[in-house]
Design a protein around this motif. Structure first.
Motif, short mmCIF file in Angstrom:
data_model
loop_
_atom_site.label_atom_id
_atom_site.label_comp_id
_atom_site.label_asym_id
_atom_site.label_seq_id
_atom_site.Cartn_x
_atom_site.Cartn_y
_atom_site.Cartn_z
N LYS A 272 0.84 -1.21 0.00
CA LYS A 272 0.00 0.00 0.00
C LYS A 272 0.87 1.26 0.00
O LYS A 272 0.57 2.23 -0.70
CB LYS A 272 -0.92 0.00 1.22
N ASP A 273 1.96 1.22 0.78
CA ASP A 273 2.87 2.37 0.82
C ASP A 273 3.52 2.58 -0.55
O ASP A 273 3.65 3.72 -1.02
CB ASP A 273 3.96 2.14 1.87
N VAL A 274 3.94 1.49 -1.19
CA VAL A 274 4.55 1.58 -2.52
C VAL A 274 3.54 2.13 -3.52
O VAL A 274 3.88 2.99 -4.36
CB VAL A 274 5.07 0.20 -2.98
N ASP A 275 2.32 1.67 -3.44
CA ASP A 275 1.27 2.11 -4.36
C ASP A 275 1.02 3.61 -4.24
O ASP A 275 0.85 4.31 -5.24
CB ASP A 275 -0.01 1.32 -4.09
N VAL A 276 1.01 4.10 -3.01
CA VAL A 276 0.81 5.55 -2.79
C VAL A 276 1.93 6.35 -3.47
O VAL A 276 1.68 7.37 -4.13
CB VAL A 276 0.78 5.86 -1.27
N ILE A 277 3.17 5.88 -3.33
CA ILE A 277 4.31 6.56 -3.94
C ILE A 277 4.23 6.49 -5.46
O ILE A 277 4.44 7.49 -6.16
CB ILE A 277 5.63 5.97 -3.43
N GLN A 278 3.92 5.32 -5.99
CA GLN A 278 3.83 5.15 -7.45
C GLN A 278 2.77 6.08 -8.04
O GLN A 278 2.99 6.70 -9.09
CB GLN A 278 3.51 3.69 -7.79
N LYS A 279 1.63 6.14 -7.39
CA LYS A 279 0.56 7.03 -7.88
C LYS A 279 0.97 8.49 -7.75
O LYS A 279 0.64 9.33 -8.60
CB LYS A 279 -0.74 6.76 -7.12
N GLY A 280 1.72 8.79 -6.69
CA GLY A 280 2.21 10.16 -6.51
C GLY A 280 3.20 10.54 -7.61
O GLY A 280 3.16 11.66 -8.13
N LEU A 281 4.05 9.60 -7.99
CA LEU A 281 5.04 9.87 -9.03
C LEU A 281 4.39 10.07 -10.41
O LEU A 281 4.92 10.80 -11.26
CB LEU A 281 6.05 8.72 -9.11
N SER A 282 3.25 9.44 -10.62
CA SER A 282 2.56 9.58 -11.91
C SER A 282 1.59 10.76 -11.93
O SER A 282 1.00 11.07 -12.97
CB SER A 282 1.81 8.29 -12.25
N HIS A 283 1.46 11.43 -10.79
CA HIS A 283 0.54 12.57 -10.70
C HIS A 283 1.04 13.74 -11.56
O HIS A 283 2.23 14.08 -11.53
CB HIS A 283 0.42 13.01 -9.25
N ARG A 284 0.15 14.34 -12.33
CA ARG A 284 0.50 15.49 -13.17
C ARG A 284 -0.22 16.73 -12.65
O ARG A 284 -1.46 16.84 -12.76
CB ARG A 284 0.10 15.23 -14.63
N PRO A 285 0.51 17.67 -12.06
CA PRO A 285 -0.12 18.85 -11.45
C PRO A 285 -0.55 19.88 -12.48
O PRO A 285 -0.03 19.93 -13.60
CB PRO A 285 1.00 19.41 -10.57
N PHE A 286 -1.51 20.73 -12.09
CA PHE A 286 -1.89 21.85 -12.95
C PHE A 286 -0.80 22.92 -12.94
O PHE A 286 -0.54 23.58 -13.93
CB PHE A 286 -3.21 22.46 -12.46
N ASN A 287 -0.15 23.07 -11.78
CA ASN A 287 0.89 24.09 -11.66
C ASN A 287 2.08 23.48 -10.91
O ASN A 287 2.04 23.32 -9.69
CB ASN A 287 0.34 25.31 -10.89
N VAL B 195 3.08 26.24 -4.42
CA VAL B 195 3.54 25.86 -3.08
C VAL B 195 2.96 24.50 -2.70
O VAL B 195 3.65 23.66 -2.12
CB VAL B 195 3.11 26.93 -2.05
N GLN B 196 1.70 24.31 -3.06
CA GLN B 196 1.03 23.05 -2.73
C GLN B 196 1.72 21.85 -3.38
O GLN B 196 1.95 20.83 -2.73
CB GLN B 196 -0.43 23.13 -3.19
N HIS B 197 2.10 22.00 -4.65
CA HIS B 197 2.74 20.89 -5.34
C HIS B 197 4.15 20.66 -4.81
O HIS B 197 4.59 19.50 -4.69
CB HIS B 197 2.80 21.15 -6.85
N GLN B 198 4.86 21.71 -4.47
CA GLN B 198 6.21 21.56 -3.92
C GLN B 198 6.18 20.83 -2.58
O GLN B 198 7.04 20.00 -2.29
CB GLN B 198 6.88 22.94 -3.77
N GLN B 199 5.16 21.12 -1.79
CA GLN B 199 5.00 20.41 -0.52
C GLN B 199 4.65 18.95 -0.75
O GLN B 199 5.13 18.06 -0.05
CB GLN B 199 3.90 21.09 0.32
N PHE B 200 3.84 18.71 -1.78
CA PHE B 200 3.47 17.35 -2.17
C PHE B 200 4.72 16.55 -2.54
O PHE B 200 4.88 15.39 -2.12
CB PHE B 200 2.49 17.40 -3.35
N LEU B 201 5.64 17.16 -3.28
CA LEU B 201 6.87 16.49 -3.69
C LEU B 201 7.77 16.20 -2.48
O LEU B 201 8.40 15.14 -2.40
CB LEU B 201 7.63 17.35 -4.71
N LYS B 202 7.82 17.13 -1.54
CA LYS B 202 8.63 16.93 -0.33
C LYS B 202 8.08 15.75 0.49
O LYS B 202 8.84 14.91 0.98
CB LYS B 202 8.64 18.20 0.53
N ASN B 203 6.77 15.69 0.61
CA ASN B 203 6.14 14.59 1.35
C ASN B 203 6.41 13.25 0.67
O ASN B 203 6.62 12.23 1.33
CB ASN B 203 4.63 14.82 1.47
N LEU B 204 6.41 13.30 -0.65
CA LEU B 204 6.67 12.08 -1.42
C LEU B 204 8.10 11.59 -1.19
O LEU B 204 8.34 10.39 -1.04
CB LEU B 204 6.42 12.36 -2.90
#
Length: 315
Positions: free
Chosen positions: A271-286, A290-299
């Motif tokens: 489940k942890d791996v799946d969350v990371i994989q989906k996060g890596l394939s996520h395509r942001p609007f911007n 700041v929100q996306h940069q924080q998302f990348l840090k959490n990832l």
């Protein structure tokens, strides 16, 4: 209302698959479907070093050659359609130059022996009982490489012939890795080019042979074919060619496999791996928000946390 008959699957309690396991998959294209899932979830796995192998004789030949460290030479090659091929391997290994092919074959044989010695589990998926014998050498081939069919004899392996081949595989594997867990399955892909009746006969021979050798208690069986034929008995579970299982069917059989063979702790890590994989394939609007940069840090934190536990995991 019950709208489906379900196959009862026994939950394995010993020698289950976890992130310390090393899994090798050999056989038909369905083994690649499962292999891709293992790769997605970052297990230590390898699949089909000699490419897709459809029948048991081809798999036995690969294991024999790997253990004996066969050295391929030009006499093992054939030239067709401006490429060099080897009858022991799938055309995915073929090359424009014979030296390139020989290097690929010999380095792969060497790495396959190492994988066989180190594997905790081997999953062997059998696709068909039909084989082609090259008339010139009187040898059964793994792949015909689009060489004219008149140069081959088509044969159906008997149940006894398949049983003998599978017994040989068991002895070979145990000779170099006594603790390896051997799991057989039959591909749900129908080989309709052989004919509808011929495909059924072919699958029946495979299933009968596997159950002949299971009586010794040295191997296991996972019913991929039966799940497809019974639980998923509807064309909506097939790809457009009406032959291969579609993504939904593959996911369904994969979930059954996981439920049977994977430890509970492993499911949490998946489940942890799946969350990371989906996060890596996520395509942001911007990308610069700041929100996306924080998302990348959490990832990154999640990736590093996982890597502390399992140093071999890389994203």
């Amino acid at each position: 209302m019950k709208l489906q008959t379900q196959i009862s699957l026994k939950k394995e309690t010993r020698n289950t698959i976890d992130y310390n396991s090393k899994v090798l998959l050999l056989g038909s294209c369905f083994s690649e479907n499962i292999g891709d899932k293992l790769s997605y979830y970052k297990f230590q796995s390898h699949q089909n070093p000699f490419g897709i192998l459809f029948h048991p004789k081809a798999i036995e030949n690969l294991i024999t050659n790997a253990i004996n460290e066969k050295e391929y030479s030009e006499k093992d090659l054939t030239f067709q359609n401006e490429r060099w091929h080897c009858f022991d391997a799938h055309s995915s290994l073929s090359a424009a130059g014979k030296n390139e092919l020989l290097n690929n074959l010999n380095s792969t044989i060497s790495s396959t022996k190492k994988q066989l010695e180190e594997a905790t589990h081997i999953v062997i998926t059998l696709g068909t009982s039909w084989v082609y014998r090259f008339i010139e050498t009187d040898k059964i081939v793994a792949n015909c490489h689009k060489i004219p069919q008149k140069k081959f004899l088509k044969e159906l392996l008997s149940v006894d012939e398949i049983s003998e081949s599978l017994e040989a595989i068991l002895v070979l594997l145990k000779s170099i890795n006594k603790d390896i867990q051997i799991l057989f399955t039959v591909s749900p892909v129908r080989h309709l080019k052989d004919g509808f009746i011929e495909n059924t006969q072919s699958k029946a021979h495979l299933i009968s042979a596997i159950h002949n050798i299971l009586n010794g208690g040295c191997a296991f069986y996972f019913p991929s074919y039966e799940i497809m034929m019974d639980e998923l008995r509807d064309y909506r579970f097939y790809a457009e060619d009406m032959i291969h299982p579609n993504k939904t069917a593959i996911n369904y059989i994969w979930e059954k496999f996981v439920a049977s063979w994977f430890s509970e702790d492993t499911l949490l890590t998946m489940k942890d791996v799946d969350v990371i994989q989906k996060g890596l394939s996520h395509r942001p609007f911007n990308e610069n928000s700041v929100q996306h940069q924080q998302f990348l840090k959490n990832l990154e934190v999640k990736k590093e946390t996982l890597k502390v536990q399992f140093t071999f995991i890389n994203f």
